[in-house]
Write an enzyme that holds these catalytic residues in place. Structure first.
Site, short mmCIF file in Angstrom:
data_model
loop_
_atom_site.label_atom_id
_atom_site.label_comp_id
_atom_site.label_asym_id
_atom_site.label_seq_id
_atom_site.Cartn_x
_atom_site.Cartn_y
_atom_site.Cartn_z
N GLY A 56 1.59 18.77 -10.96
CA GLY A 56 0.55 18.70 -9.95
C GLY A 56 1.56 18.37 -8.59
O GLY A 56 2.55 18.01 -8.59
N SER A 57 1.08 18.88 -7.40
CA SER A 57 1.66 18.67 -6.25
C SER A 57 1.51 17.24 -5.84
O SER A 57 0.60 16.68 -6.30
CB SER A 57 1.34 19.57 -5.05
N GLY A 58 2.10 16.92 -4.59
CA GLY A 58 2.13 15.32 -4.29
C GLY A 58 3.21 14.54 -4.57
O GLY A 58 3.28 13.31 -4.17
N HIS A 59 3.95 15.30 -5.32
CA HIS A 59 5.30 14.23 -5.75
C HIS A 59 6.58 14.77 -5.04
O HIS A 59 7.84 14.41 -5.49
CB HIS A 59 5.54 14.38 -7.32
N LYS A 107 6.46 16.85 -17.77
CA LYS A 107 5.94 15.49 -17.58
C LYS A 107 4.75 14.89 -18.57
O LYS A 107 3.97 15.87 -18.70
CB LYS A 107 5.67 15.01 -16.36
N ASP A 112 -0.61 18.86 -18.11
CA ASP A 112 0.60 19.70 -18.05
C ASP A 112 1.07 20.10 -19.59
O ASP A 112 1.48 21.31 -19.83
CB ASP A 112 1.56 18.53 -17.67
N HIS A 221 -0.02 9.19 -10.00
CA HIS A 221 -1.18 9.56 -9.55
C HIS A 221 -2.41 8.48 -9.42
O HIS A 221 -3.66 8.71 -9.72
CB HIS A 221 -1.70 10.75 -10.70
#
Lengths: 330, 330
Positions: A56-59, A107, A112, A221
């Site tokens: 996921g994005s945001g990392h 991860k 995922d 998250h």
């Protein structure tokens, strides 16, 4: 909520466009996806096992910021805090396979794991050899909102660096997977938050902490941790995390690696102060730190906090961590 | 206020200790100071003009994060948002002079200009040749709380990179100073804040913005800007800043450089979205961007916001920006 964005539904595609436009010699976007692949001169000239990660994005800078010679071959970006789709992962695998197979670094989140597994099946149907390693370095909780078992967090960047260096040196797929698994088994992380992240589509922090509170064991998250306590001086925060992490290592001789990771909203100044306290305490305990790193490496949007990762390392891993790479974020 | 610190009076010394301990092959601390100097193997083996910068802390990775082969020879850290003392600057000058003189890169704040000038006099009394360049890239306001003339902000990192590359290549002191001045004259920046920074000794943001407000033209020490408006989509923010900056360049042909700088509390995700909008609009205007960079390069503690720097560049400057360096923060 104030954020520097346009429409929330365009966040990931615009972010990837910005990253690619500002680093054209390093990465290119795989058409029709939000995956990026190496675009350096060496990529087409040297054969190696491909190394693909994503999530996921945001990392950010994880994972696209670690694409480059000596680290990842490609990275696949899902929506914010959401797994990338199997078809995009499959496209990334095809873009990097040079006949020697592809290692997937995943991860440990249910979505995922499932989507990378589907992409693996798609690639294997094309006779591409695939191995998968699943990072679960977060020792703070067993199982979690989106996870069976332990979560994969900041230690992921150390796995990507070591495996990426080994892949560049010519290691074969089976040995790479075995190396990666051994690194994961020796990598332990706990994170703390002073303030939760604000997911753009939600518009406010996902949980509230009082003005004097810190939460131990948070995920990347906004997963809750194992306790909320009054904030303490950095020295005491470092002491608490070290005590909990270090008991994971039965043998405390040999070389260790330390990663102090900023969660996105905490200044580098505080990360260095915390790192100083961590290294002082480890020195007092006669634990030998052979490599260390500080910075916003695996973030959670604008979360305020840090995580501490400690790895028990073999000598060759230290060399692989120290090797120069050409990436945005290492 | 929640911060990961110990005592406020120990912030800078502990931060520098953390930075040095986690990068022992790259930098070392000058005894009795909070200045750091190159510690790489090449430093003692190759003669070049020394390049020294410094300023108040709270802008990390500026300046200590830019010490290394191809960039700064040494950096001097003052207290948070406070000029370093002349004696510390003088110690840094002595630590890097190899007989070819030392260039001082100073951001245009009254305290910095005065203290670097006093250090220059002390060094000249030792027969060390000194030249000084003063960075004043912030076009948003004339004069400011701590400044006569324009403020020195994010463009500083571009000046340090170009001058550092030229110094490594063997350029003499007078030519370096002339090059640095020319770079400064062609570098223009404006910053915006969504939230002011919290100085640890103060304990709350230095000014308040409403939940839907953005301030244009802020400085890196919470200096107020030229207007407060409702926040807009990233595209419109980019448009407003570009319109204001680009009129500074009478000739819009040739090559330009773009730096999108995060102020410390804004995630990389938003910085890339903003960079995408900036590059799209410059492409529409047929302005050629030959080099660009995105990230937390010149921060203001935990301030939320970004700054945009545009430089009109000569071909050789692009090459110097692209040259690899060995630093923490570039």
């Amino acid at each position: 909520m104030k954020k520097i964005i346009n429409k929330t539904e365009d966040i990931v595609s615009e972010m990837i466009a910005g990253l690619v436009k500002t680093n054209p010699k390093l990465v290119k976007q795989i058409e029709g996806t939000t995956a990026v692949v190496r675009n350096d001169v060496k990529f087409s000239q040297t054969k190696q096992v491909g190394v693909v990660s994503g999530g996921g994005s945001g990392h950010e800078p994880l994972h696209a910021g670690y694409v480059g010679d000596g680290m990842l071959s490609a990275a696949v970006a899902g929506e914010v805090f959401t797994s990338p789709t199997p078809d995009q992962i499959y496209e990334a695998i095809k873009a990097v396979d040079q006949g020697l197979g592809v290692l997937l670094i995943v991860k440990n989140y249910s979505g995922d794991v499932m989507n990378f597994d589907m992409a693996k099946e798609m690639a294997e149907a094309d006779d591409i050899k695939i191995e998968t390693i699943v990072v679960d370095d977060d020792i703070s909780v067993e199982n979690s909102e989106f996870t069976q078992g332990k979560r994969g967090v900041a230690g992921t960047v150390l796995v990507e660096k070591i495996v990426g260096a080994a892949a560049r040196s010519g290691m074969n797929l089976a040995d790479l997977a075995a190396l990666g698994q051994k690194v994961i088994d020796n990598t332990k992380t706990i994170g703390i938050a002073l303030q939760a992240a604000t997911v753009p589509a939600v518009g406010h922090p996902s949980f509230e902490l009082k003005d004097d509170e810190v939460e131990y064991g948070i995920g990347i998250h906004n997963e809750r941790g194992y306790s909320v306590e009054k904030i303490k001086p950095s020295k005491e925060l470092a002491h608490q995390l070290i005590e909990k992490i270090i008991q994971e290592f039965s043998d405390q001789t040999g070389k260790f690696v330390v990663l102090v990771n900023g969660m996105g909203g905490t200044p580098l100044m505080e990360q260095y102060i915390f790192a100083n306290d961590v290294l002082n305490e480890l020195a007092d305990k006669k634990i030998q730190v052979a490599f260390s790193k500080v910075g916003n490496k695996v973030t959670s949007l604008d979360m305020q906090g840090v995580s501490l990762t400690i790895m028990k390392a073999e000598d060759s891993w230290i060399d692989m961590l120290e090797e120069p790479v050409n990436t945005i974020g290492w």
